[in-house]
Design a protein around this motif. Structure first.
Motif, PDB file in Angstrom:
ATOM      1  N   GLU A 477      35.041  39.397  38.481  1.00 23.20           N
ATOM      2  CA  GLU A 477      35.020  39.133  39.923  1.00 23.20           C
ATOM      3  C   GLU A 477      34.312  37.821  40.245  1.00 23.20           C
ATOM      4  O   GLU A 477      34.752  37.077  41.117  1.00 23.20           O
ATOM      5  N   LEU A 478      33.215  37.564  39.552  1.00 27.69           N
ATOM      6  CA  LEU A 478      32.506  36.301  39.771  1.00 27.69           C
ATOM      7  C   LEU A 478      33.415  35.129  39.421  1.00 27.69           C
ATOM      8  O   LEU A 478      33.521  34.157  40.186  1.00 27.69           O
ATOM      9  N   SER A 479      34.092  35.205  38.274  1.00 25.67           N
ATOM     10  CA  SER A 479      34.999  34.148  37.842  1.00 25.67           C
ATOM     11  C   SER A 479      36.095  33.906  38.881  1.00 25.67           C
ATOM     12  O   SER A 479      36.412  32.765  39.233  1.00 25.67           O
ATOM     13  N   PHE A 480      36.671  34.989  39.388  1.00 21.80           N
ATOM     14  CA  PHE A 480      37.759  34.869  40.359  1.00 21.80           C
ATOM     15  C   PHE A 480      37.285  34.211  41.649  1.00 21.80           C
ATOM     16  O   PHE A 480      37.958  33.317  42.192  1.00 21.80           O
ATOM     17  N   GLN A 481      36.132  34.637  42.158  1.00 19.99           N
ATOM     18  CA  GLN A 481      35.650  34.094  43.442  1.00 19.99           C
ATOM     19  C   GLN A 481      35.280  32.611  43.320  1.00 19.99           C
ATOM     20  O   GLN A 481      35.569  31.815  44.215  1.00 19.99           O
ATOM     21  N   VAL A 482      34.656  32.240  42.198  1.00 18.54           N
ATOM     22  CA  VAL A 482      34.300  30.829  41.997  1.00 18.54           C
ATOM     23  C   VAL A 482      35.566  29.983  41.855  1.00 18.54           C
ATOM     24  O   VAL A 482      35.655  28.876  42.405  1.00 18.54           O
TER      25      VAL A 482
END
Length: 579
Positions: A477-482
């Motif tokens: 999720e962190l990867s996707f949002q960044v």
């Protein structure tokens, strides 16, 4: 009742020594000893009930057991370990019809509960059956208190107490006419209810109604323990429903007005747990035409910080409804809520930012001045709590809730925006907190004014951080949002120049996204590639990389899928016509 004072301890020691030389007068000496002990305030006992005219005859095996018990007491006060002889003697004394012998057993359990630093062997629970059900009030008091002590000190397995059948006699003591016994039995239930399986057992055994009755006791100690027990029971969804059905809501709501801060806290926390299930909201809000909301708002300003924070958390659960949020705004909750963000207590700050986040779900009900004031208070809190994940998560969500076009100017001018960027750059922040920060920035970057601001900064540290976090695919999720932030900044190719220094890393995470099972990752990768391809240098690099081949495979798969879909739709239409 409390620990033995020095006077009583000496009396007990003298008693043991005396018995060794006068064993024939065991019972008489026990009576004298207990009278002396009961006269001291350290045991806090009440006058014992009038004795029956008939005293049971002391059996020979009881005399022997009493002698062995007293011998062990003398040694036990020093170093003697628990053994089978002691247990056998305690069983005989506890199950005796003679109240003095039961008294001796109860007193010894109380002594053990105050001095043991190991687990009480399971077999030592058997005598409790008789002691808790004794007709002697002081035996009930001492045995229930010692059981509480064992539970609180962790010397006794909570589930085991219920398994051996001690729950029923403890519940029976809830209906005692003595406040000390009621207080101790409530404390037992409160401690036992920490266990999930025990909570279910208490509900099945009918412990709810007696606790609700004692929650209205005139004795604050009894009230405190009764409501504490109810609080632990509200951690079970099934028990919450039973509590509501049995009339707990009006009782707990009225207890919010208690002069005792502990009772206020327990009842507020209980209501907060119940409010975690929206199914109970209608019944909660129906009490006194919104009386509960007014009481909770009042408790937010309590000088007792745990009461204040718990009131915020309870309101937060109730404010999941837009109707409740509108009502809270109408009674002017916001000035008080914003002031709590500056509290000197961490729990209060965290609880208030949690409630503020929920209240921000209705920004349309707030005027521009209030929204600007919210951001000012929020900025101060974010500066104070830069590494607090609770604050970062809820502050990010609050700003994201305010991310309408009309608020962009205020947001970008506030310190909140700078704090979001600082949070993203802070390597010590937790993954979950960074995910919410990135999600907020991705939402803000959809607006031209924010996007232009970020691009014009030409902040190499920020770009490097974004690319690094986007490549951390183990944190999905962190990867996707960044990566969503990078896509927004790639709009019209304005950020491409800054990304060229990280071309390999960008290509690597975009390739992983293309191979991802979730369509949202594939879509994000393709749209980002389209934007970056507007830059000639990026376009050349992409055409010479495995990305080109992967895109072609996706194109072929898409065409095949579309062809299959056309066939399937055509066949379905044909079948419908035939029918």
């Amino acid at each position: 009742m409390g620990r033995l004072c020095e006077r009583c301890a000496q009396i007990l020691q003298d008693f043991v020594s005396f018995v060794k030389s006068l064993s024939s007068r065991i019972v008489e000496r026990i009576k004298e000893c207990m009278i002396l002990l009961s006269e001291c305030c350290c045991l806090k006992t009440r006058s014992r009930k009038v004795r029956q005219l008939y005293e049971p005859v002391l059996q020979n095996h009881e005399k022997v057991a009493a002698q062995e018990f007293l011998n062990h007491m003398e040694a036990g006060l020093q170093t003697s370990p628990l053994g089978k002889e002691t247990l056998d003697a305690l069983k005989i004394l506890a199950f005796s019809e003679n109240a003095d012998l039961q008294h001796s057993a109860a007193l010894y359990y109380l002594h053990m509960s105050q001095h043991m630093n190991t687990q009480l062997p399971a077999e030592y629970l058997e005598p409790y059956q008789a002691l808790l059900q004794s007709s002697d009030l002081e035996v009930q008091q001492m045995s229930s208190l010692s059981l509480v002590n064992f539970l609180l000190e962790g010397n006794l397995n909570k589930e085991l107490v219920v398994q051996v059948g001690l729950l029923e006699p403890v519940l029976e003591l809830l209906e005692s006419g003595d406040s000390a016994v009621q207080c101790n039995s409530c404390a037992c239930i409160m401690t036992l209810a920490i266990s999930e399986s025990n909570r279910e057992a208490i509900g099945i055994a009918g412990g709810i109604l007696p606790l609700l009755t004692l929650a209205k006791s005139y004795d604050p100690r009894v009230q405190q323990n009764a409501v504490g027990a109810i609080l632990n029971l509200t951690r079970s969804e099934r028990i919450k429903s039973i509590l509501c059905r049995e009339g707990a809501l009006p009782v707990l709501t009225m207890l919010l007005q208690s002069a005792d801060a502990e009772i206020q806290y327990y009842s507020c926390a209980s209501l907060g747990n119940i409010a975690a299930n929206p199914e109970h909201h209608k019944a909660m809000l129906a009490i006194g035409d919104g009386f509960l909301l007014r009481m909770l708002v009042s408790l937010m300003s309590s000088s007792v910080q745990k009461v204040s924070s718990q009131a915020c958390l309870c309101l937060n659960n109730l404010a999941s409804s837009g109707e409740v949020r509108t009502h809270l705004l109408s009674i002017d909750i916001m000035p008080l809520l914003l002031s709590l963000l500056n509290s000197n207590n961490k729990d209060v700050r965290q609880a208030s930012i949690t409630l503020l986040c929920t209240m921000s779900h209705s920004p349309g009900n707030m005027d521009a001045a209030l929204r600007e004031e919210m951001l000012q208070y929020l900025a101060v809190l974010m500066q104070t709590e830069r590494s607090n994940p609770v604050v970062l998560i809820h502050a990010s969500c609050t700003i994201q809730n305010l991310s309408q076009a009309e608020n962009m100017e205020v947001i970008i001018q506030s310190q909140c925006f700078e704090e979001l960027l600082l949070a993203l750059l802070n390597p010590s922040n937790e993954e979950e907190a960074l995910q919410y920060v990135a999600s907020c920035l991705a939402e803000l970057a959809k607006h031209d004014i924010i996007r232009e601001n970020l691009v014009n900064r030409k902040d190499k540290a920020l770009i490097r951080c974004l690319v690094k976090l986007a490549g951390r695919l183990e944190h999905k999720e962190l990867s996707f949002q960044v990566a969503s932030v990078i896509k927004q900044l790639s709009h019209a190719g304005k950020i491409a120049a800054e990304l060229k220094n990280h071309m390999k890393e960008v290509q690597a995470y975009l390739m992983c996204f293309l191979n991802h099972q979730e369509l949202r990752f594939q879509h994000l990768s393709i749209t980002t590639l389209c934007m970056l391809s507007e830059d000639p240098e990026f376009s050349l690099a992409i055409s010479q990389s495995p990305l080109k081949e992967q895109l072609e495979q996706i194109r072929q798969q898409t065409e095949e899928t579309q062809a299959l879909l056309r066939v399937a739709i055509s066949q379905t239409d044909t079948l419908n016509l035939n029918e």
